[in-house]
Enzyme design. Structure first.
Site, mmCIF file in Angstrom:
data_model
loop_
_atom_site.group_PDB
_atom_site.id
_atom_site.type_symbol
_atom_site.label_atom_id
_atom_site.label_comp_id
_atom_site.label_asym_id
_atom_site.label_seq_id
_atom_site.Cartn_x
_atom_site.Cartn_y
_atom_site.Cartn_z
ATOM 1 N N HIS A 134 0.704 -1.203 -0.037
ATOM 2 C CA HIS A 134 0.149 -0.024 0.552
ATOM 3 C C HIS A 134 1.093 1.630 0.422
ATOM 4 O O HIS A 134 1.774 1.657 0.355
ATOM 5 C CB HIS A 134 -0.751 0.008 1.228
ATOM 6 C CG HIS A 134 -2.082 1.070 1.907
ATOM 7 N ND1 HIS A 134 -1.819 2.488 2.021
ATOM 8 C CD2 HIS A 134 -2.878 1.630 0.227
ATOM 9 C CE1 HIS A 134 -2.774 3.191 1.695
ATOM 10 N NE2 HIS A 134 -3.344 2.078 1.046
ATOM 11 N N SER A 181 -4.959 -5.211 -1.137
ATOM 12 C CA SER A 181 -6.457 -4.180 -1.233
ATOM 13 C C SER A 181 -6.838 -4.137 -2.104
ATOM 14 O O SER A 181 -7.854 -4.220 -2.855
ATOM 15 C CB SER A 181 -5.747 -2.921 -0.426
ATOM 16 O OG SER A 181 -5.050 -2.087 -1.572
ATOM 17 N N ASP A 206 0.592 -5.324 7.409
ATOM 18 C CA ASP A 206 -0.552 -4.583 7.421
ATOM 19 C C ASP A 206 -1.771 -5.438 7.409
ATOM 20 O O ASP A 206 -2.268 -5.497 5.508
ATOM 21 C CB ASP A 206 -0.324 -3.622 6.231
ATOM 22 C CG ASP A 206 -0.937 -2.548 6.127
ATOM 23 O OD1 ASP A 206 -3.058 -3.014 6.489
ATOM 24 O OD2 ASP A 206 -0.849 -1.810 5.537
HETATM 25 C C1 LIG Z 1 -3.347 -1.583 2.316
HETATM 26 C C2 LIG Z 1 -3.699 -1.108 3.327
HETATM 27 N N1 LIG Z 1 -3.320 0.240 4.286
HETATM 28 C C3 LIG Z 1 -3.388 0.832 5.489
HETATM 29 C C4 LIG Z 1 -4.485 1.946 4.845
HETATM 30 C C5 LIG Z 1 -5.114 3.301 5.820
HETATM 31 O O1 LIG Z 1 -5.873 2.817 6.492
HETATM 32 P P1 LIG Z 1 -6.657 4.239 7.134
HETATM 33 O O2 LIG Z 1 -7.865 4.680 6.196
HETATM 34 O O3 LIG Z 1 -7.287 3.754 8.291
HETATM 35 O O4 LIG Z 1 -5.429 5.587 6.956
HETATM 36 C C6 LIG Z 1 -5.076 1.403 3.921
HETATM 37 C C7 LIG Z 1 -6.577 2.196 3.759
HETATM 38 O O5 LIG Z 1 -7.257 2.854 2.530
HETATM 39 C C8 LIG Z 1 -5.170 -0.233 3.334
HETATM 40 O O6 LIG Z 1 -5.854 -0.345 2.155
#
Ligand SMILES: Cc1ncc(COP(=O)(O)O)c(C=O)c1O
Length: 382
Positions: A134, A181, A206
């Site tokens: 991400h 994601s 993550d």
């Molecule tokens: C894989 C991943 N890590 C981190 C995040 C960030 O999280 P947050 O939306 O709580 O800032 C997201 C969110 O879009 C994500 O998809």
């Protein structure tokens, strides 16, 4: 004009079919529907995987948390912002994932920046990131002082070679998403954990898209192996807002003392922390939500035309790769005309020529929704 690039860059987005616009969601009670500009659509773009947003018991806990502790923490955690509600939530998360320590952050993005910045104190630290990680992991890693290497997606062999060549670093961190994601595929968690152990590295996952959905009690990647450091946002399957990070006692102490994202930021709302406790309680016991995702995802794969291939996954996310940005946008617009909300995902979120429809199947969908979705996609793509 001052800052000329602003207009130039936005115009360029338009010519490349990458222009992004805010759309106001007017839905009053969440579920499988979304209301945009007065029109209702079946929503297949939500990250409310377990359908817990607006759950009556979580809403009740939010009210109770508000009455007891207030909506606002009124300070950063190290001043006076760390309330009983935060401590109680951290304890519940530690028990759920069987971890010694937990720390809450205002968002997953902040937690990722915090972790990489803290561990990337100097070039003695080496970070190994899956190429599909991400944006917040990539930003965190490259904004730190660590040496950063990227390995091809889920390529354990290449990662092994990279780690074997790194004999000069005392501090090695392997980083990946538990469920990716934009693709929905799962990391090889067990292999990553074994490799980390063999190479005296730490494994950081993550779990933004795994938590709640993967594992018999929704524990995410920790269901498969003992992960050194896990981060998960509260704003997807958990249905509230904020993020948590689990780790050992030493790292917890270090972050509390040195993490700028933790120290210089207002603690998350204690009322939300209280509501999150309730959400996690439901996630652990309501297995039917995960079973429903699996059942509906299987049906969706069966109903799609044979030329549309999906990656096999236990997650809610199913990517249909289209390629060209414009084509993906047109498909998404066509589906809107059929009453389906399915956002086209384009570069730079995904690689050039891999624009896609990212379908999320949630516990609040039903068989009829999935049949209709598959029918419309088959017609639109064929
Ligand atoms: C894989 C991943 N890590 C981190 C995040 C960030 O999280 P947050 O939306 O709580 O800032 C997201 C969110 O879009 C994500 O998809």
């Amino acid at each position: 004009m001052n800052f000329d690039f602003i207009r130039h860059d936005v115009n360029e987005q338009k010519t490349k079919s990458r222009y992004r616009q805010l759309v106001c969601n007017n839905t009053t009670s969440q579920g499988n529907q979304i209301v945009i500009n007065g029109k209702s659509y079946l929503n297949f773009s939500s990250n409310d995987y377990l359908g817990l947003n607006n759950h009556v018991e979580i809403n009740k806990a939010l009210q109770e948390g508000t009455d007891k502790y207030g909506i606002c923490s009124s300070s950063s955690s190290l001043v006076t912002g760390y309330h009983y509600a935060h401590q109680a939530l951290e304890n519940d998360i530690c028990q759920w994932l069987n971890k010694p320590k937990c720390l809450l952050f205002s968002s997953g993005f902040a937690a990722n920046l915090a972790l990489f910045q803290a561990l990337g104190k100097s070039s003695e630290s080496h970070f190994y990131l899956d190429k599909l990680s991400h944006a917040s992991m990539i930003d965190g890693a490259y904004h730190s002082k660590a040496k950063v290497k990227r390995f091809n997606h889920n390529n354990i062999e290449q990662l092994t070679t990279l780690l074997s060549n790194a004999t000069d670093s005392p501090n090695k961190l392997i980083a990946s998403e538990g469920v990716f994601s934009m693709d929905g595929c799962q990391a090889k968690v067990f292999e990553l954990a074994q490799l980390a152990k063999a190479k005296q590295a730490w494994l950081y996952l993550d779990d933004a898209h795994s938590i709640g959905v993967i594992g018999n009690e929704g524990q995410g990647s920790n269901y498969f192996a003992d992960i050194d450091i896990t981060m998960a946002t509260l704003g997807k399957a958990i249905g509230t807002s904020g993020a948590f990070l689990t780790c050992n006692e030493d790292l917890h102490e270090y972050l509390v003392n040195f993490s700028r994202h933790y120290i210089y930021s207002t603690a998350i709302s204690p009322a939300i922390a209280w509501a999150t406790k309730k959400s996690i309680e439901l996630i652990q016991k309501e297995h039917w939500r995960r079973e429903k995702i699996t059942e509906l995802s299987t049906l969706f794969a069966q109903l799609l035309a044979p030329e549309i291939e999906l990656v096999s996954t236990k997650s809610s996310i199913h990517a249909i790769i289209i390629g060209d940005e414009k084509k993906a946008l047109t498909l998404s617009d066509n589906l809107k005309k059929q009453g389906i909300w399915l956002t086209a995902i384009r570069p730079p979120t995904v690689a050039i020529n891999s624009s896609r429809l990212r379908v999320t199947i949630c516990a609040n969908h039903n068989t009829k929704d999935i049949k209709y979705l598959a029918e419309c996609i088959n017609k639109a793509i064929a």
